[in-house]
Design an enzyme around this catalytic site. Structure first.
Site, short mmCIF file in Angstrom:
data_model
loop_
_atom_site.label_atom_id
_atom_site.label_comp_id
_atom_site.label_asym_id
_atom_site.label_seq_id
_atom_site.Cartn_x
_atom_site.Cartn_y
_atom_site.Cartn_z
N GLU A 96 33.14 96.50 46.44
CA GLU A 96 34.26 95.69 45.95
C GLU A 96 33.94 95.16 44.55
O GLU A 96 32.77 94.95 44.20
CB GLU A 96 34.49 94.54 46.95
CG GLU A 96 35.50 93.49 46.55
CD GLU A 96 36.92 94.01 46.41
OE1 GLU A 96 37.12 95.02 45.71
OE2 GLU A 96 37.84 93.39 46.97
N ASP A 97 34.99 94.93 43.77
CA ASP A 97 34.76 94.42 42.42
C ASP A 97 34.39 92.95 42.39
O ASP A 97 33.42 92.55 41.80
CB ASP A 97 35.98 94.71 41.51
CG ASP A 97 37.31 94.25 42.11
OD1 ASP A 97 37.31 93.62 43.19
OD2 ASP A 97 38.37 94.52 41.50
N ILE A 98 35.18 92.11 43.10
CA ILE A 98 34.93 90.67 43.02
C ILE A 98 35.25 89.97 44.33
O ILE A 98 36.19 90.35 45.03
CB ILE A 98 35.75 90.02 41.86
CG1 ILE A 98 35.41 88.53 41.70
CG2 ILE A 98 37.24 90.22 42.03
CD1 ILE A 98 35.94 87.91 40.42
N ASP A 100 36.19 86.20 45.41
CA ASP A 100 36.58 84.91 44.84
C ASP A 100 36.53 83.87 45.96
O ASP A 100 35.52 83.20 46.13
CB ASP A 100 37.99 85.09 44.24
CG ASP A 100 38.44 83.86 43.46
OD1 ASP A 100 37.68 82.88 43.41
OD2 ASP A 100 39.55 83.87 42.91
N THR A 101 37.57 83.76 46.76
CA THR A 101 37.51 82.84 47.91
C THR A 101 36.83 83.51 49.11
O THR A 101 36.40 82.83 50.03
CB THR A 101 38.93 82.45 48.38
OG1 THR A 101 39.62 83.63 48.78
CG2 THR A 101 39.69 81.74 47.28
N GLY A 102 36.76 84.85 49.10
CA GLY A 102 36.19 85.59 50.23
C GLY A 102 37.22 85.94 51.29
O GLY A 102 36.91 86.63 52.26
N THR A 104 39.96 87.91 51.20
CA THR A 104 40.29 89.34 51.28
C THR A 104 39.20 90.08 52.05
O THR A 104 39.49 90.85 52.98
CB THR A 104 40.38 89.96 49.86
OG1 THR A 104 41.25 89.15 49.07
CG2 THR A 104 40.87 91.38 49.90
N ASP A 159 41.70 94.41 36.73
CA ASP A 159 42.95 94.56 36.00
C ASP A 159 43.68 93.23 35.82
O ASP A 159 43.36 92.23 36.46
CB ASP A 159 43.89 95.52 36.74
CG ASP A 159 44.51 94.86 37.96
OD1 ASP A 159 43.77 94.21 38.73
OD2 ASP A 159 45.74 94.95 38.14
P1 5GP Z 1 39.52 86.63 47.27
O1 5GP Z 1 40.28 87.03 48.48
O2 5GP Z 1 38.02 86.72 47.44
O3 5GP Z 1 39.93 85.26 46.80
O4 5GP Z 1 39.99 87.58 46.11
C1 5GP Z 1 39.46 88.85 45.95
C2 5GP Z 1 40.41 89.78 45.24
O5 5GP Z 1 41.13 89.09 44.24
C3 5GP Z 1 39.67 90.87 44.53
O6 5GP Z 1 39.69 92.04 45.32
C4 5GP Z 1 40.43 91.07 43.24
O7 5GP Z 1 41.38 92.09 43.42
C5 5GP Z 1 41.19 89.79 43.03
N1 5GP Z 1 40.61 88.91 42.00
C6 5GP Z 1 40.05 87.69 42.19
N2 5GP Z 1 39.65 87.15 41.03
C7 5GP Z 1 39.93 88.05 40.08
C8 5GP Z 1 39.74 88.08 38.65
O8 5GP Z 1 39.22 87.15 38.00
N3 5GP Z 1 40.18 89.19 38.01
C9 5GP Z 1 40.76 90.24 38.65
N4 5GP Z 1 41.15 91.28 37.93
N5 5GP Z 1 40.95 90.26 40.00
C10 5GP Z 1 40.54 89.18 40.70
#
Ligand code: 5GP
Length: 179
Positions: A96-98, A100-102, A104, A159
């Site tokens: 996975e690329d990132i 953030d909150t975890g 996803t 993106d």
């Molecule tokens: P989470 O569910 O952990 O909050 O978010 C994860 C998903 O949010 C990642 O798969 C990514 O697609 C998107 N995302 C979160 N932060 C960023 C960011 O700073 N830039 C981009 N391009 N995508 C992000």
């Protein structure tokens, strides 16, 4: 660009280190050929840099999941492309690329365990954001780097409304570039 987050050189160094960690883990599990499953589209550049450094024989597949609409998280995971390889009983490493909150990754891991029944499921992430709202901090087994940057980042797969993925490094775009 407003601020560089990960340079091209650092991406290569980070992928080389992650590959060593993955190789050591695979030495332990001894469960045949693992499948690295890249989460489309964001993780594709990372997946292809990472696999160059892995010594074990591996297979590559992809899954498409989305929880974001624009830059807002919806907390709901939609699977729009399933892996082609049968993952049952396999060692699977989600790439996975990132995180953030975890949120996803939490739902995606559960979905993959329930639907595809891998023997072992690991998560390899390029960037983990130090997020005060982090709900599932334990979620990555292999982490490239962590950042305190709270602004939206782009480049190297990341993106902004579909654009910027082709930049070779990760950065915070300047405000004028994303308006
Ligand atoms: P989470 O569910 O952990 O909050 O978010 C994860 C998903 O949010 C990642 O798969 C990514 O697609 C998107 N995302 C979160 N932060 C960023 C960011 O700073 N830039 C981009 N391009 N995508 C992000």
């Amino acid at each position: 660009m407003e601020k560089l987050i990960v340079s091209e050189d650092e991406i290569v160094r980070v992928c080389s280190r992650l590959a060593k960690e993955i190789d050591s883990k695979l030495d332990e599990t001894k469960n045949g050929v693992p499948v690295l499953v890249g989460i489309m589209n964001g993780a594709l550049p990372f997946l292809y840099e990472l696999v160059k450094h892995i010594k074990h024989p591996i297979e590559i597949d992809t899954i498409k999941a989305s929880s974001y609409s624009g830059t807002e998280t919806t907390g709901k995971v939609n699977i729009t492309k399933e892996p082609d390889i049968n993952l049952e009983g396999r060692d699977v490493i989600l790439v996975e690329d990132i995180i953030d909150t975890g949120i996803t990754m939490h739902y995606l891991k559960q979905f993959i365990k329930d639907h595809y029944k891998p023997k072992n499921l690991y998560v390899c992430v390029l960037v983990k954001r130090n997020n005060l709202n982090l709900k599932y901090s334990e979620i990555a087994d292999f982490t490239g780097l962590t950042t305190d940057e709270q602004r939206y980042i782009v480049g190297f797969g990341f993106d902004y409304y579909g654009l910027w993925r082709n930049e070779p490094y990760v950065f915070v775009p300047s405000q004028k570039d994303i308006q």
